[in-house]
Design an enzyme around this catalytic site. Structure first.
Site, PDB file in Angstrom:
ATOM      1  N   ARG A   1      27.581  23.177  52.689  1.00  0.00           N
ATOM      2  CA  ARG A   1      27.275  24.604  52.670  1.00  0.00           C
ATOM      3  C   ARG A   1      26.194  24.906  53.713  1.00  0.00           C
ATOM      4  O   ARG A   1      25.298  24.090  53.949  1.00  0.00           O
ATOM      5  CB  ARG A   1      26.755  24.949  51.265  1.00  0.00           C
ATOM      6  CG  ARG A   1      26.454  26.412  51.013  1.00  0.00           C
ATOM      7  CD  ARG A   1      27.681  27.242  50.982  1.00  0.00           C
ATOM      8  NE  ARG A   1      27.481  28.531  50.327  1.00  0.00           N
ATOM      9  CZ  ARG A   1      28.336  29.535  50.442  1.00  0.00           C
ATOM     10  NH1 ARG A   1      29.429  29.424  51.177  1.00  0.00           N
ATOM     11  NH2 ARG A   1      28.115  30.669  49.803  1.00  0.00           N
TER      12      ARG A   1
ATOM     13  N   THR B   1      38.178  32.879  53.161  1.00  0.00           N
ATOM     14  CA  THR B   1      37.794  31.477  53.058  1.00  0.00           C
ATOM     15  C   THR B   1      39.109  30.751  53.195  1.00  0.00           C
ATOM     16  O   THR B   1      40.163  31.370  53.244  1.00  0.00           O
ATOM     17  CB  THR B   1      37.112  31.288  51.689  1.00  0.00           C
ATOM     18  OG1 THR B   1      35.886  32.011  51.704  1.00  0.00           O
ATOM     19  CG2 THR B   1      36.837  29.845  51.338  1.00  0.00           C
TER      20      THR B   1
ATOM     21  N   THR C   1      34.634  27.899  54.743  1.00  0.00           N
ATOM     22  CA  THR C   1      34.557  29.341  54.990  1.00  0.00           C
ATOM     23  C   THR C   1      33.585  29.703  56.100  1.00  0.00           C
ATOM     24  O   THR C   1      32.645  28.960  56.381  1.00  0.00           O
ATOM     25  CB  THR C   1      34.128  30.062  53.691  1.00  0.00           C
ATOM     26  OG1 THR C   1      34.241  31.467  53.881  1.00  0.00           O
ATOM     27  CG2 THR C   1      32.706  29.736  53.288  1.00  0.00           C
TER      28      THR C   1
ATOM     29  N   ASP D   1      25.927  35.861  51.254  1.00  0.00           N
ATOM     30  CA  ASP D   1      26.183  35.302  49.921  1.00  0.00           C
ATOM     31  C   ASP D   1      24.892  35.098  49.122  1.00  0.00           C
ATOM     32  O   ASP D   1      24.931  34.788  47.939  1.00  0.00           O
ATOM     33  CB  ASP D   1      26.950  33.976  50.017  1.00  0.00           C
ATOM     34  CG  ASP D   1      28.463  34.186  49.958  1.00  0.00           C
ATOM     35  OD1 ASP D   1      28.886  35.334  49.721  1.00  0.00           O
ATOM     36  OD2 ASP D   1      29.209  33.212  50.152  1.00  0.00           O
TER      37      ASP D   1
ATOM     38  N   SER E   1      27.787  29.897  46.103  1.00  0.00           N
ATOM     39  CA  SER E   1      29.187  30.052  46.505  1.00  0.00           C
ATOM     40  C   SER E   1      30.075  30.136  45.265  1.00  0.00           C
ATOM     41  O   SER E   1      29.638  29.860  44.148  1.00  0.00           O
ATOM     42  CB  SER E   1      29.585  28.839  47.352  1.00  0.00           C
ATOM     43  OG  SER E   1      30.968  28.820  47.556  1.00  0.00           O
ATOM     44  N   SER E   2      31.323  30.513  45.491  1.00  0.00           N
ATOM     45  CA  SER E   2      32.322  30.477  44.409  1.00  0.00           C
ATOM     46  C   SER E   2      33.421  29.474  44.696  1.00  0.00           C
ATOM     47  O   SER E   2      34.382  29.368  43.934  1.00  0.00           O
ATOM     48  CB  SER E   2      32.967  31.859  44.255  1.00  0.00           C
ATOM     49  OG  SER E   2      32.027  32.776  43.795  1.00  0.00           O
TER      50      SER E   2
ATOM     51  N   GLY F   1      39.076  33.512  48.331  1.00  0.00           N
ATOM     52  CA  GLY F   1      39.077  34.696  47.474  1.00  0.00           C
ATOM     53  C   GLY F   1      37.720  35.096  46.921  1.00  0.00           C
ATOM     54  O   GLY F   1      37.649  35.862  45.957  1.00  0.00           O
TER      55      GLY F   1
HETATM   56  N1  GLY Z   1      31.745  32.910  51.035  1.00  0.00           N
HETATM   57  C1  GLY Z   1      32.523  32.735  49.890  1.00  0.00           C
HETATM   58  C2  GLY Z   1      31.988  31.724  48.947  1.00  0.00           C
HETATM   59  O1  GLY Z   1      31.243  30.861  49.366  1.00  0.00           O
HETATM   60  O2  GLY Z   1      32.262  31.756  47.793  1.00  0.00           O
END
Ligand code: GLY
Length: 569
Positions: free
Chosen positions: A107, A379, A397, A421, A450-451, A471
């Site tokens: 990340r 993403t 992403t 984010d 993040s998701s 998404g």
């Molecule tokens: N930028 C989308 C995520 O990290 O969830």
């Protein structure tokens, strides 16, 4: 057929092998999407046909799933610039054939000169354009460090894995209709947000079949090939990134780049109805949400309620509402804030959370603490299985579509806009009237929440599903539905991916459904008191199912919603 002499036979064999090699070679100017493949040895599902083909070509060369994931990811950075990247970040979850489960966190991090109020104006109002567009929106890219962190689990030399991406960038490839539309729609933004014109801009409109050549990107990839991870984070490329920041008032420094490291984390693991689930821990909220929701519904026999009935949609909605409320309040980068993960996923806590769930009556999000959760859905995910039983799920992403839309001049790659984010304004209502949480406030070196939910499901100690999707906040809820569709509703992998999906994320307090969602169910949900809103498409899931009998049967599904492609052999 009889051959008169051995020379004739030799010639025929030679001709056959030449044509087989030709048939195997990837033609970047003529290729097709394939939504489903069944095979026995290995498979790759990704957002782009050429990238999936690159992945399978690596498997066929004897590479393992990690090798294929690295090559596919690098190819996506060239042929799927909207989300594939070397200027962004992501997560890898893998089950190795030796039984080990790993997760790699690459990340992005906040620059050393960032601060929690950097996107607020003098009056304290959020300036979302700054966290979303251009140079200031970028976190320190993690993808290249992630690729090299994964290399220790690969088996082929790095130069073999990066070569297809170099060729695709250098010689070009035919773009598809969606990409042509993107480039045309974003033309003005690309011009405004760049200090020199990127390869995606040309004078006449783009159309499907046009060739995209990215010479600067090819040179960047060659530097990474020759100099390894330092070829990106130090030296020429790092200097170009810093020069770009200086020109565009960004804040990433040479020291920020030099200090970036990908981190191997302990994957989230839990059981759901005789399946063992492996997913991504913090700084992604994905694995925690997956565990919370599945554990909240586990005792309620959703299978009997049937797919897309008002009862099953309500049950998932209420579990999602509670998980997302927790996300907003408690979740952030665990290296910087104390997150009560053990409690959040404990049976007692989750039982208590569902105590006030009333079948047939809509819950509401007013009585729970609020948090602002907003993420773009650009993403991308890739799922891979190899012949030896290694399974890899990677979600990566740039955040928004084409990230910050800023390309590093001379280096040819897009930078992310992942800073968005973070909670841009923790503790104060944002432009949508919701609140952000302290746990996800900006801090130098911190990773934004993040998701992304790259996930592997094991059955009888063997990989059964490899799954993931883009998404934004709909990522974990899409994955939950794909899993419940297969485990509880006994659907085929194809239906589990492609049938309509829905989403609830606590705030705004509404159920989002895809446009072809069952209308009778919508009416029943509205009668219960839910607000239901139609949305075009939720996610683009890449799912691989592996079944074991006398021979192994692999089914790889690429979501019908995008240009995604499944390849296998
Ligand atoms: N930028 C989308 C995520 O990290 O969830």
């Amino acid at each position: 057929m009889k051959f008169k002499n051995p020379i004739q036979l030799l010639l025929i064999v030679l001709l056959m092998s030449v044509s087989m090699v030709r048939a195997q070679k990837i033609d970047p100017f003529h290729y097709q999407q394939q939504k489903k493949v069944t095979c026995t040895k290995g498979a790759v599902a990704s957002a782009n046909a050429l990238a999936s083909k690159v992945g399978v070509s690596i498997l066929k060369k004897g590479g393992n799933a990690i090798d294929a994931a690295i090559a596919t990811q690098l190819a996506l950075a060239v042929v799927y610039p909207g989300a594939g990247n070397i200027g962004g970040g992501g997560f890898m979850v893998a089950h190795l054939k030796n039984g080990k489960n790993i997760s790699i966190d690459f990340r992005e991090t906040a620059p050393s000169q960032s601060n929690r109020d950097m996107y607020l104006d003098k009056k304290g109002n959020p300036q979302m354009n700054l966290s979303q567009d251009g140079h200031l929106a970028s976190g320190i890219p993690g993808s290249v460090a992630g690729i090299f962190a994964a290399m220790k689990y690969g088996s082929l030399p790095f130069k073999t894995l990066i070569q297809p991406a170099i060729e695709l960038a250098e010689k070009g490839f035919s773009i598809n209709a969606n990409q042509a539309d993107d480039f045309n729609e974003l033309k003005n933004e690309f011009i405004q947000l760049n200090t020199s014109l990127p390869a995606f801009v040309k004078t006449t409109p783009w159309k499907a079949g046009d060739i995209l050549i990215q010479k600067d990107l090819a040179n960047t990839l060659k530097l990474i090939r020759d100099k390894g991870v330092k070829g990106f984070y130090e030296g020429e490329i790092a200097e170009l990134i810093v020069a770009e920041m200086t020109k565009g008032k960004g804040i990433i420094t040479a020291d920020d780049l030099k200090k970036y490291t990908a981190k191997e984390r302990t994957a989230i693991e839990f059981d759901y109805k005789s399946h063992h689930i492996i997913s991504m821990p913090l700084p992604s909220s994905g694995g925690i949400i997956l565990q919370q929701v599945l554990k909240m519904i586990e005792q309620k026999n959703i299978g009997e309620m049937k797919f897309q009935s008002a009862a099953s949609v309500q049950l998932l909605t209420e579990a999602e509402r509670r998980a997302f409320a927790d996300r907003a309040e408690y979740l952030g980068d665990g290296d910087f804030v104390k997150v009560p993960v053990k409690t959040l996923v404990s049976d007692d806590y989750l039982k208590e959370r569902m105590k006030d769930y009333s079948p047939g009556i809509a819950g509401n999000s007013q009585s729970t603490k609020q948090g602002y959760i907003k993420e773009s859905d650009e993403t991308t995910h890739l799922s891979i299985i190899d012949a030896a039983g290694n399974a890899v799920a990677v979600t990566t992403t740039l955040n928004g579509s084409y990230g910050s839309r800023t390309v590093v001049s001379g280096a040819g790659f897009l930078l992310n806009n992942e800073m968005d984010d973070f909670s841009v304004k923790p503790g104060v209502p944002n432009m949508y009237g919701a609140l952000g949480a302290e746990a996800n406030a900006i801090y130098p070196g911190k990773r934004m929440l993040s998701s992304m939910t790259p996930t592997i499901v094991m059955k009888n100690n063997q990989p059964y599903l490899v799954v993931g999707t883009p998404g934004g906040t709909t990522i974990p809820t899409s994955i939950i539905q794909s899993l419940v569709n297969m485990i509880d509703f006994k659907m085929s992998p194809e239906d589990a991916v492609n049938l309509p999906k829905f989403h609830h994320q606590w705030l705004p307090d509404e159920i989002i459904v895809e446009k072809d969602f069952n209308s009778a169910t919508i009416q029943q949900l509205e009668a219960m008191g839910y607000k239901v809103v139609k949305k075009q498409a939720i996610g683009r899931t890449e799912l691989i199912e592996i079944k074991y009998g006398k021979t192994r049967k692999i089914t790889a599904i690429a979501d019908k919603r995008g240009d995604d492609t499944a390849e296998g052999y």
